[in-house]
Design a protein around this motif. Structure first.
Motif, PDB file in Angstrom:
ATOM      1  N   PRO A  60      -9.030   3.129  11.452  1.00 49.08           N
ATOM      2  CA  PRO A  60      -8.283   3.242  12.717  1.00 49.08           C
ATOM      3  C   PRO A  60      -7.171   2.190  12.821  1.00 49.08           C
ATOM      4  O   PRO A  60      -6.077   2.481  13.322  1.00 49.08           O
ATOM      5  CB  PRO A  60      -9.341   2.996  13.796  1.00 49.08           C
ATOM      6  N   ASP A  61      -7.432   0.979  12.320  1.00 47.58           N
ATOM      7  CA  ASP A  61      -6.414  -0.074  12.353  1.00 47.58           C
ATOM      8  C   ASP A  61      -5.252   0.258  11.431  1.00 47.58           C
ATOM      9  O   ASP A  61      -4.092   0.029  11.760  1.00 47.58           O
ATOM     10  CB  ASP A  61      -7.029  -1.427  11.955  1.00 47.58           C
ATOM     11  N   ARG A  62      -5.584   0.803  10.262  1.00 47.11           N
ATOM     12  CA  ARG A  62      -4.540   1.193   9.323  1.00 47.11           C
ATOM     13  C   ARG A  62      -3.642   2.253   9.968  1.00 47.11           C
ATOM     14  O   ARG A  62      -2.432   2.220   9.867  1.00 47.11           O
ATOM     15  CB  ARG A  62      -5.160   1.742   8.033  1.00 47.11           C
ATOM     16  N   LYS A  63      -4.292   3.195  10.669  1.00 46.26           N
ATOM     17  CA  LYS A  63      -3.556   4.274  11.339  1.00 46.26           C
ATOM     18  C   LYS A  63      -2.617   3.715  12.416  1.00 46.26           C
ATOM     19  O   LYS A  63      -1.456   4.102  12.495  1.00 46.26           O
ATOM     20  CB  LYS A  63      -4.537   5.256  11.976  1.00 46.26           C
ATOM     21  N   ASP A  64      -3.153   2.794  13.234  1.00 51.24           N
ATOM     22  CA  ASP A  64      -2.332   2.190  14.301  1.00 51.24           C
ATOM     23  C   ASP A  64      -1.150   1.434  13.702  1.00 51.24           C
ATOM     24  O   ASP A  64      -0.028   1.521  14.185  1.00 51.24           O
ATOM     25  CB  ASP A  64      -3.167   1.210  15.138  1.00 51.24           C
ATOM     26  N   LEU A  65      -1.445   0.662  12.642  1.00 46.03           N
ATOM     27  CA  LEU A  65      -0.381  -0.117  11.995  1.00 46.03           C
ATOM     28  C   LEU A  65       0.677   0.820  11.425  1.00 46.03           C
ATOM     29  O   LEU A  65       1.875   0.594  11.572  1.00 46.03           O
ATOM     30  CB  LEU A  65      -0.962  -0.982  10.869  1.00 46.03           C
ATOM     31  N   LYS A  66       0.216   1.889  10.806  1.00 52.91           N
ATOM     32  CA  LYS A  66       1.137   2.842  10.190  1.00 52.91           C
ATOM     33  C   LYS A  66       2.046   3.476  11.242  1.00 52.91           C
ATOM     34  O   LYS A  66       3.254   3.617  11.020  1.00 52.91           O
ATOM     35  CB  LYS A  66       0.345   3.917   9.438  1.00 52.91           C
ATOM     36  N   ALA A  67       1.454   3.829  12.392  1.00 51.37           N
ATOM     37  CA  ALA A  67       2.243   4.458  13.457  1.00 51.37           C
ATOM     38  C   ALA A  67       3.332   3.510  13.948  1.00 51.37           C
ATOM     39  O   ALA A  67       4.500   3.891  14.077  1.00 51.37           O
ATOM     40  CB  ALA A  67       1.328   4.877  14.595  1.00 51.37           C
TER      41      ALA A  67
END
Lengths: 302, 120
Positions: free
Chosen positions: A276-283
């Motif tokens: 989930p953190d990777r996803k947020d960072l990516k966004a």
């Protein structure tokens, strides 16, 4: 106005809106994906942003940026010396420990530091950039040492590589003193640093043996944010909404990275990064890349 | 009258385009000379290019199916313009303002044989 005139005027207005939207999403360069992967498709931009201002006087921020880069390269030289000394002395633990903290300074100053094709080629290429990959004799520099120190877990056979890396770093430091930083290098650098995060850091490709990707990730963000800081007064005048979005996405990225900070000022291993953190960072990184790519147009930088 | 207003609107559209893509208000992006170049893992489809000096648009396509590629215009060791880490199948437009001279061209990898760009 006759109906036919209204119709054609409407058509022209539509055309105008469509064209402006198209323009605003591609200020200096665009990457088009064969599929719908391009971030440009996801955001709409106010037409006001499409209009670029007359070139802004960037003399002062460029001078400040040059001195920032010089400081970073000086730090890089000092820390690379300590790192390569440890490698040459055969002190594996120490060499492993000094790898990421030294690279931070390279990654922060990369828009200017990578201006020399020969040095970038010997210092900071990843194995997949070479024909024989990890076995290619031209694969040298940081990532070759990373492979040996972290995967093979030895300092054997590293002396020549370490000596060359130090020599290249000193040459870089020397050249940085004479290089003129062009406006496009600085202003475009804010975006290229974040694009690099999007291309190589978020996926964990950069430091695949040491898993210190988040150090480099954070350093790229630092380097990009510094450029925005130095340009803040001009951006505030030229496009305050854009600046506000950029600030908010930098804050999101820094909050995301902050969760993985370690007490020594470093970052946890990339494997620890939760999905989930990777996803947020990516966004946030994707939005930043999109907005920062507009800086050159916003400030009228050729 | 109708034609006239369309012309004015078109002019606005074009000028707003050019000021976001090209920065020089007098230059329209649409009229800049474009050069398409396909970059594979180790070489470009054209290893020698010749363009006129001034503003140029290069449309760089990565034709490799597996490798990220680089495309650089270099002067001695200095990078003049570059497209970095272009993913397989992706296309990138690069605007470059080039002075007359002979430049090196990096195709695919930094270690690949160099191409040449002549700017007249």
């Amino acid at each position: 106005m006759k109906l036919s005139q209204i119709r054609s005027s409407l058509a022209v207005i539509c055309l105008l809106a469509a064209t402006m939207a198209g323009c605003s999403s591609s200020p200096t360069s665009t990457t088009e994906a064969p599929q719908a992967a391009a971030p440009t498709a996801t955001t709409t931009t106010a037409p006001a942003e499409a209009a670029s201002k007359a070139p802004v006087d960037l003399t002062a921020p460029i001078a400040a940026y040059k001195s920032y880069v010089a400081q970073e390269v000086d730090q890089l030289t000092i820390k690379t010396k300590a790192f390569t000394d440890a490698v040459i002395a055969g002190n594996l633990t120490q060499a492993q420990k000094l790898y990421a903290p030294a690279r931070v300074h390279w990654e922060r100053s990369e828009p200017a530091a990578e201006a020399f094709s020969d040095l970038d080629g010997t210092m900071d290429q990843r194995a997949d950039k070479f024909e024989l990959k990890e076995k290619d004799p031209k694969f040298t520099g940081w990532h070759r040492l990373e492979l040996i120190l972290f995967q093979d877990k030895t300092t054997k056979g590293t002396k020549e590589l370490a000596t060359q890396l130090m020599k290249d770093t000193l040459e870089l430091q020397k050249r940085m003193k004479t290089i003129a930083i062009e406006p496009k290098t600085m202003v475009g650098g804010a975006a290229s640093l974040i694009e690099e995060v999007a291309a190589n850091k978020i996926s964990g490709e950069e430091d695949r043996y040491s898993r210190t990707d988040l150090w480099d990730f954070a350093a790229n963000v630092d380097g990009s944010q510094r450029i925005v800081e130095l340009l803040r007064p001009m951006l505030q005048t030229a496009n305050p909404e854009l600046l506000k979005r950029v600030d908010s996405n930098f804050a999101k990225v820094n909050t995301g990275l902050g969760k993985y900070k370690t007490p020594d000022g470093g970052y946890q291993a990339y494997d620890k990064l939760k999905d989930p953190d990777r996803k947020d960072l990516k966004a946030a990184i994707t939005l930043l890349a999109e907005d920062l790519s507009k800086l050159r147009g916003t400030l009228g930088v050729e | 009258m109708k034609v006239f207003s369309i012309l004015i609107l078109s002019a606005i559209v074009l000028s707003s385009c050019s000021s976001s893509q090209a920065d020089d208000k007098t230059t329209q992006a649409a009229t800049l000379p474009q050069t398409a170049i396909s970059v594979g893992e180790k070489s470009c489809d054209k290893m020698e290019l010749s363009v006129n000096s001034g503003k140029n648009i290069f449309i760089v396509t990565n034709t490799s199916t597996t490798a990220q590629v680089e495309w650089e215009i270099i002067e001695g060791v200095k990078v003049v313009e570059e497209v970095e880490n272009l993913a397989p199948g992706f296309v990138k437009k690069l605007k470059a303002n080039l002075k007359p001279g002979e430049y090196g061209m990096i195709c695919g990898r930094k270690s690949s044989p160099r191409g040449k760009i002549t700017v007249k």
